[in-house]
Design a protein around this motif. Structure first.
Motif, PDB file in Angstrom:
ATOM      1  N   LYS A 147      60.550  41.280  27.224  1.00 53.30           N
ATOM      2  CA  LYS A 147      61.547  40.234  27.821  1.00 53.30           C
ATOM      3  C   LYS A 147      63.146  40.288  27.504  1.00 53.30           C
ATOM      4  O   LYS A 147      63.213  40.709  26.446  1.00 53.30           O
ATOM      5  N   ASP A 148      63.711  40.248  28.472  1.00 50.99           N
ATOM      6  CA  ASP A 148      65.045  40.340  28.553  1.00 50.99           C
ATOM      7  C   ASP A 148      65.970  39.179  28.006  1.00 50.99           C
ATOM      8  O   ASP A 148      65.848  38.011  28.771  1.00 50.99           O
ATOM      9  N   PRO A 149      66.764  39.090  27.079  1.00 50.11           N
ATOM     10  CA  PRO A 149      67.371  38.012  26.530  1.00 50.11           C
ATOM     11  C   PRO A 149      68.454  37.602  27.395  1.00 50.11           C
ATOM     12  O   PRO A 149      68.919  38.513  27.988  1.00 50.11           O
ATOM     13  N   ARG A 150      68.671  36.232  27.355  1.00 54.95           N
ATOM     14  CA  ARG A 150      69.896  35.611  28.046  1.00 54.95           C
ATOM     15  C   ARG A 150      70.635  34.983  27.094  1.00 54.95           C
ATOM     16  O   ARG A 150      70.305  34.401  25.959  1.00 54.95           O
ATOM     17  N   PRO A 151      72.101  35.016  27.503  1.00 54.99           N
ATOM     18  CA  PRO A 151      72.989  34.258  26.411  1.00 54.99           C
ATOM     19  C   PRO A 151      72.498  32.813  26.331  1.00 54.99           C
ATOM     20  O   PRO A 151      72.394  32.152  27.383  1.00 54.99           O
ATOM     21  N   VAL A 152      72.737  32.390  25.164  1.00 52.88           N
ATOM     22  CA  VAL A 152      72.402  31.004  24.796  1.00 52.88           C
ATOM     23  C   VAL A 152      73.516  30.315  23.953  1.00 52.88           C
ATOM     24  O   VAL A 152      74.012  31.211  23.084  1.00 52.88           O
ATOM     25  N   SER A 153      73.975  29.152  23.837  1.00 55.44           N
ATOM     26  CA  SER A 153      74.691  28.505  22.976  1.00 55.44           C
ATOM     27  C   SER A 153      74.187  28.230  21.611  1.00 55.44           C
ATOM     28  O   SER A 153      73.097  27.504  21.852  1.00 55.44           O
ATOM     29  N   VAL A 154      74.615  28.559  20.763  1.00 58.42           N
ATOM     30  CA  VAL A 154      74.294  28.158  19.415  1.00 58.42           C
ATOM     31  C   VAL A 154      74.996  27.147  18.501  1.00 58.42           C
ATOM     32  O   VAL A 154      74.930  27.083  17.275  1.00 58.42           O
ATOM     33  N   GLY A 155      76.160  26.858  18.998  1.00 55.23           N
ATOM     34  CA  GLY A 155      77.342  26.108  18.321  1.00 55.23           C
ATOM     35  C   GLY A 155      78.533  26.065  19.315  1.00 55.23           C
ATOM     36  O   GLY A 155      78.403  26.532  20.438  1.00 55.23           O
ATOM     37  N   ASN A 156      79.412  25.597  18.724  1.00 53.18           N
ATOM     38  CA  ASN A 156      81.022  25.342  19.492  1.00 53.18           C
ATOM     39  C   ASN A 156      81.358  26.712  19.730  1.00 53.18           C
ATOM     40  O   ASN A 156      82.159  27.356  18.816  1.00 53.18           O
ATOM     41  N   GLY A 157      81.260  27.157  21.075  1.00 51.53           N
ATOM     42  CA  GLY A 157      81.696  28.401  21.476  1.00 51.53           C
ATOM     43  C   GLY A 157      81.068  29.767  20.773  1.00 51.53           C
ATOM     44  O   GLY A 157      81.608  30.949  21.200  1.00 51.53           O
ATOM     45  N   HIS A 158      80.053  29.731  20.200  1.00 44.52           N
ATOM     46  CA  HIS A 158      79.074  30.621  19.629  1.00 44.52           C
ATOM     47  C   HIS A 158      77.959  30.785  20.636  1.00 44.52           C
ATOM     48  O   HIS A 158      77.321  30.028  20.823  1.00 44.52           O
ATOM     49  N   VAL A 159      78.035  32.337  21.196  1.00 42.58           N
ATOM     50  CA  VAL A 159      77.140  32.580  22.222  1.00 42.58           C
ATOM     51  C   VAL A 159      76.205  33.656  21.553  1.00 42.58           C
ATOM     52  O   VAL A 159      76.778  34.507  20.951  1.00 42.58           O
ATOM     53  N   VAL A 160      74.799  33.816  21.783  1.00 42.21           N
ATOM     54  CA  VAL A 160      74.051  34.801  21.348  1.00 42.21           C
ATOM     55  C   VAL A 160      73.024  35.225  22.173  1.00 42.21           C
ATOM     56  O   VAL A 160      72.564  34.235  23.017  1.00 42.21           O
ATOM     57  N   SER A 161      72.732  36.399  22.389  1.00 44.01           N
ATOM     58  CA  SER A 161      71.790  36.920  23.310  1.00 44.01           C
ATOM     59  C   SER A 161      70.722  37.549  22.495  1.00 44.01           C
ATOM     60  O   SER A 161      70.546  38.641  22.264  1.00 44.01           O
ATOM     61  N   CYS A 162      69.621  36.699  22.182  1.00 46.22           N
ATOM     62  CA  CYS A 162      68.664  37.124  21.376  1.00 46.22           C
ATOM     63  C   CYS A 162      67.448  36.146  21.469  1.00 46.22           C
ATOM     64  O   CYS A 162      67.450  34.954  21.643  1.00 46.22           O
ATOM     65  N   LEU A 163      66.171  36.630  22.028  1.00 46.06           N
ATOM     66  CA  LEU A 163      64.960  36.071  22.189  1.00 46.06           C
ATOM     67  C   LEU A 163      64.464  35.106  20.976  1.00 46.06           C
ATOM     68  O   LEU A 163      63.958  34.065  21.394  1.00 46.06           O
ATOM     69  N   LEU A 164      64.821  35.424  19.677  1.00 46.38           N
ATOM     70  CA  LEU A 164      64.657  34.471  18.625  1.00 46.38           C
ATOM     71  C   LEU A 164      65.069  33.167  18.694  1.00 46.38           C
ATOM     72  O   LEU A 164      64.507  32.141  18.576  1.00 46.38           O
ATOM     73  N   HIS A 165      66.223  33.221  19.018  1.00 36.96           N
ATOM     74  CA  HIS A 165      67.288  32.030  19.367  1.00 36.96           C
ATOM     75  C   HIS A 165      66.671  31.310  20.395  1.00 36.96           C
ATOM     76  O   HIS A 165      66.862  30.011  20.497  1.00 36.96           O
ATOM     77  N   GLN A 166      66.549  31.891  21.490  1.00 39.57           N
ATOM     78  CA  GLN A 166      66.027  31.261  22.871  1.00 39.57           C
ATOM     79  C   GLN A 166      64.849  30.450  22.630  1.00 39.57           C
ATOM     80  O   GLN A 166      64.359  29.225  23.081  1.00 39.57           O
ATOM     81  N   GLY A 167      63.887  31.006  21.682  1.00 41.23           N
ATOM     82  CA  GLY A 167      62.658  30.295  21.248  1.00 41.23           C
ATOM     83  C   GLY A 167      62.976  28.951  20.373  1.00 41.23           C
ATOM     84  O   GLY A 167      62.150  27.961  20.526  1.00 41.23           O
ATOM     85  N   GLU A 168      64.071  29.141  19.577  1.00 46.98           N
ATOM     86  CA  GLU A 168      64.351  27.903  18.724  1.00 46.98           C
ATOM     87  C   GLU A 168      65.124  26.844  19.681  1.00 46.98           C
ATOM     88  O   GLU A 168      64.683  25.775  19.400  1.00 46.98           O
ATOM     89  N   GLN A 169      65.585  27.247  20.723  1.00 48.91           N
ATOM     90  CA  GLN A 169      66.496  26.411  21.478  1.00 48.91           C
ATOM     91  C   GLN A 169      65.210  25.563  22.331  1.00 48.91           C
ATOM     92  O   GLN A 169      65.352  24.436  22.604  1.00 48.91           O
ATOM     93  N   SER A 170      64.241  26.482  22.858  1.00 41.98           N
ATOM     94  CA  SER A 170      63.188  25.600  23.588  1.00 41.98           C
ATOM     95  C   SER A 170      62.578  24.971  22.883  1.00 41.98           C
ATOM     96  O   SER A 170      61.651  23.848  23.594  1.00 41.98           O
TER      97      SER A 170
END
Length: 352
Positions: free
Chosen positions: A329-352
């Protein structure tokens, strides 16, 4: 390899989110076309450059850092072109933004912006400066073209700018050639050329890479003082995280043509989220490390742009990669804080 030892102290520099940035890069894609196939040098990059701030773009060689800067200038090397995205440039907050991608790279409007409003400090000054023209001729050509000055007035402005960047006896050195300057002085001349028309944005493409440590520190101090004096925005392209810790307000981490993480300098250095950013930071020598401690490395090499890995581009080298997820799976950018963006599937899983 990242070699500059550093003592990170960035907690005091947490820039506020700028609702009106000077430059807004939106989903930029710059590709190169040749007999061997297509290369996606810049592949969907998005970030902003606030007014009066320094944004550092970091990553290994081949990450697309320099091509990103060249794309903002709409001056992509031969064989490449911007295929999609937008680069919204707003020199006056009260006026509508100009999309630089929509301008003809050789047209009058783009040429009026390039050099006058957006300056470039290249990586290698000997390649940037003409070997057969004096420094004065090169300076005056830029000034007369963009500022519409007469010859005498342009010469005075050039001397003033050379003095501004610390060239001794600037009136005499106007008649010198590039080979008659030391490496550090040549880089100062390149800075003077970039600043001659007092631009709003300065793109510095690894301007200290070929310099010794002392000269590098002098150049960084010079850029900081000039930024404070003229209110410049700076896009600083580098692979040296020691330099980033010294000058950055915001950091954009690139890998294989994509932004994998972006945020303010304090967050990136003290709370990195992407495994690639963590690996870059771990590979930097520490001033207070144990003498026998082995330097951490990032296993493997940056993949060929002709053979991009399926899924996340970093997963073949990532120690945190999950089989069956990161390689598919290709990661997409997600916000993990104020102005902090990361493109990582591990963080996308946490967000969902």
């Amino acid at each position: 390899m990242l070699q500059t030892p550093m003592n990170i102290d960035t907690a005091a520099r947490m820039p506020q989110v700028d609702p009106d940035p000077l430059i807004e890069v939106d989903n930029l894609a710059t590709h190169f076309f040749g007999g061997a196939g297509m290369v996606r040098a810049v592949d969907g990059v998005s970030f902003t450059i606030p007014r009066g701030k320094t944004v550092c773009v970091v990553g290994e060689s081949g990450s697309g850092k320099s091509i990103t800067g060249r794309s903002i200038l709409n001056q992509v090397p031969r064989g490449g072109r911007i295929v999609s995205g937008a680069i919204r440039y707003r020199p006056d907050p009260a006026e509508p933004a100009v999309d630089l991608v929509g301008l003809d790279p050789r047209g009058r409007e783009m040429r009026a912006i390039r050099g006058a409003q957006i300056g470039l400090i290249s990586q290698e000054p000997m390649a940037a400066l003409s070997p057969v023209h004096t420094i004065g001729n090169q300076m005056m050509e830029v000034i007369r073209l963009h500022l519409k000055m007469g010859r005498k007035e342009a010469r005075e402005h050039a001397i003033e700018t050379l003095a501004l960047v610390g060239i001794p006896r600037p009136a005499d050195r106007m008649e010198s050639y590039a080979f008659q300057f030391s490496g550090g002085m040549r880089q100062r001349v390149c800075i003077a050329l970039a600043l001659a028309c007092r631009p709003k944005l300065l793109i510095a493409d690894e301007p200290t890479t070929a310099l010794d440590v002392t000269t590098q520190a002098n150049i960084l101090d010079l850029l900081s003082s000039l930024q404070a004096e003229f209110g410049l925005s700076v896009l600083f392209v580098t692979h040296d995280l020691g330099v980033v810790a010294e000058i950055a307000d915001e950091v954009v981490v690139m890998y294989l043509g994509r932004v994998v993480e972006a945020g303010d300098v304090d967050t990136i250095f003290h709370a990195p989220s992407h495994p690639y950013t963590k690996a870059l930071l771990q590979s930097v020598p520490r001033m207070h490390g144990e003498p026998t401690e082995r330097l951490a490395i990032i296993e493997g090499m940056v993949p060929s742009r002709f053979e991009r890995p399926q899924g996340c581009s970093f997963h073949p080298r990532c120690k945190e990669a999950v089989v069956g997820l990161c390689d598919r799976k290709d990661p997409r950018p997600v916000s993990v804080g104020n102005g902090h963006v990361v493109s990582c599937l591990l963080h996308q899983g946490e967000q969902s």
